[in-house]
Design an enzyme around this catalytic site. Structure first.
Site, mmCIF file in Angstrom:
data_model
loop_
_atom_site.group_PDB
_atom_site.id
_atom_site.type_symbol
_atom_site.label_atom_id
_atom_site.label_comp_id
_atom_site.label_asym_id
_atom_site.label_seq_id
_atom_site.Cartn_x
_atom_site.Cartn_y
_atom_site.Cartn_z
ATOM 1 N N LYS A 68 26.733 8.634 -42.041
ATOM 2 C CA LYS A 68 27.885 9.103 -42.905
ATOM 3 C C LYS A 68 27.358 10.238 -43.611
ATOM 4 C CE LYS A 68 30.158 4.568 -42.949
ATOM 5 N NZ LYS A 68 30.657 3.515 -43.605
ATOM 6 N N ASP A 105 37.053 4.758 -45.806
ATOM 7 C CA ASP A 105 36.721 3.346 -46.078
ATOM 8 C C ASP A 105 37.464 3.270 -47.508
ATOM 9 O OD1 ASP A 105 35.073 2.502 -44.124
ATOM 10 O OD2 ASP A 105 33.413 3.581 -44.878
#
Length: 275
Positions: A68, A105
């Site tokens: 990420k 997210d």
């Protein structure tokens, strides 16, 4: 005939990922018969080569740990949401090869909470201080009007969370994990810890707990989530988060909206039940 399009989830380890189940369910519901979605074991060292080898048929990538942050220097641009936590979990690819990163997210957390009627809280607690905790902090920055307390095990983690709080411009207090049973009385508790870490807190649960968002989905329910439900409190699961963030990924990668939330959740529930 429409040209085939490809998407996939990358990470290490990756065999456990439910993303293929969710995205394929969306493609089936949307009638995107030419779309495929796979999983690939990719770490930081092999990520640049993997990206460079993608052809024009590639539409998007989902990223999990440890990619990420590693992906950011390899992209042409990232969204403000992704930049706010230095984490990209979604890459949209154009046929010309342009790579744009986003973080679903954070809005996924907000959407999962809203689905359970939690749109704003006057204070909140976060259990843990890893990468997911920073996303939780960013989500709370949008819905929490008061103080956020983060319960951590080390001074280094406490310092990291205070840095994130300053960057996100939210009011954060850090506390030692030994005091984590205090968190259970908050209007909203977000548990971002690994499996088993919150089991010790379950006996301290008050009789009328408010809301718990536990980001785990396997195993489910966690000991804390099971007791929370038994005591009548609201519980948001990691599958709720996974589905809502995947909905946003499908919409960005395919350009089709709305993505079929119910079909994706049902496919995820079925896959978990078969494990």
């Amino acid at each position: 005939m429409t040209a085939p399009r490809r998407a996939a989830v990358l990470g290490s380890p990756i065999a456990h990922s439910l993303s293929p189940v969710l995205h394929r369910a969306a493609y089936a519901q949307l009638g995107l018969e030419e779309w495929t979605y796979d999983r690939f074991e990719v770490d930081e060292a092999t990520l640049p080569g993997f990206l460079d080898g993608l052809g024009p048929e590639w539409a998007g990538l989902s990223l999990t740990m440890p990619l990420k942050r590693a992906v950011i220097p390899l992209l042409d641009e990232i969204s403000d949401t992704a930049a706010s936590v230095d984490a990209v979990n979604t890459v949209v690819l154009t046929e010309e090869g342009r790579r744009t990163g986003d973080n679903t997210d954070i809005p996924g957390m907000i959407a999962a909470l809203a689905e359970h009627g939690i749109n704003t809280v006057d204070s909140a607690a976060i259990l843990g201080a890893g990468a997911t905790a920073s996303s939780a902090l960013a989500a709370l920055a949008r819905i929490c009007t008061g103080e956020i307390t983060v319960y951590v095990r080390t001074a280094a983690r406490a310092a990291e969370m205070r840095e994130w709080a300053e960057r996100l411009q939210v009011d954060v207090r850090t506390a030692d994990w030994s005091q984590a049973d205090e968190a259970l009385r908050a209007p909203l508790v977000i548990a971002t810890t690994p499996a088993g870490a919150t089991d010790e807190l379950a006996p301290a649960l008050p009789e009328r707990p408010a809301a718990l968002f536990d980001v785990l989905y396997d195993p489910w329910p966690t000991t804390l989530a099971a007791r929370w439900s038994a005591y009548g409190g609201a519980v948001v699961s990691g599958l709720d988060l996974l589905v809502h963030q995947a909905v946003l990924q499908v919409e960005q990668m395919t350009g089709r909206a709305p993505a079929p939330l119910a079909a994706m959740r049902k496919a995820g529930e079925r896959a978990l039940a078969e494990r």
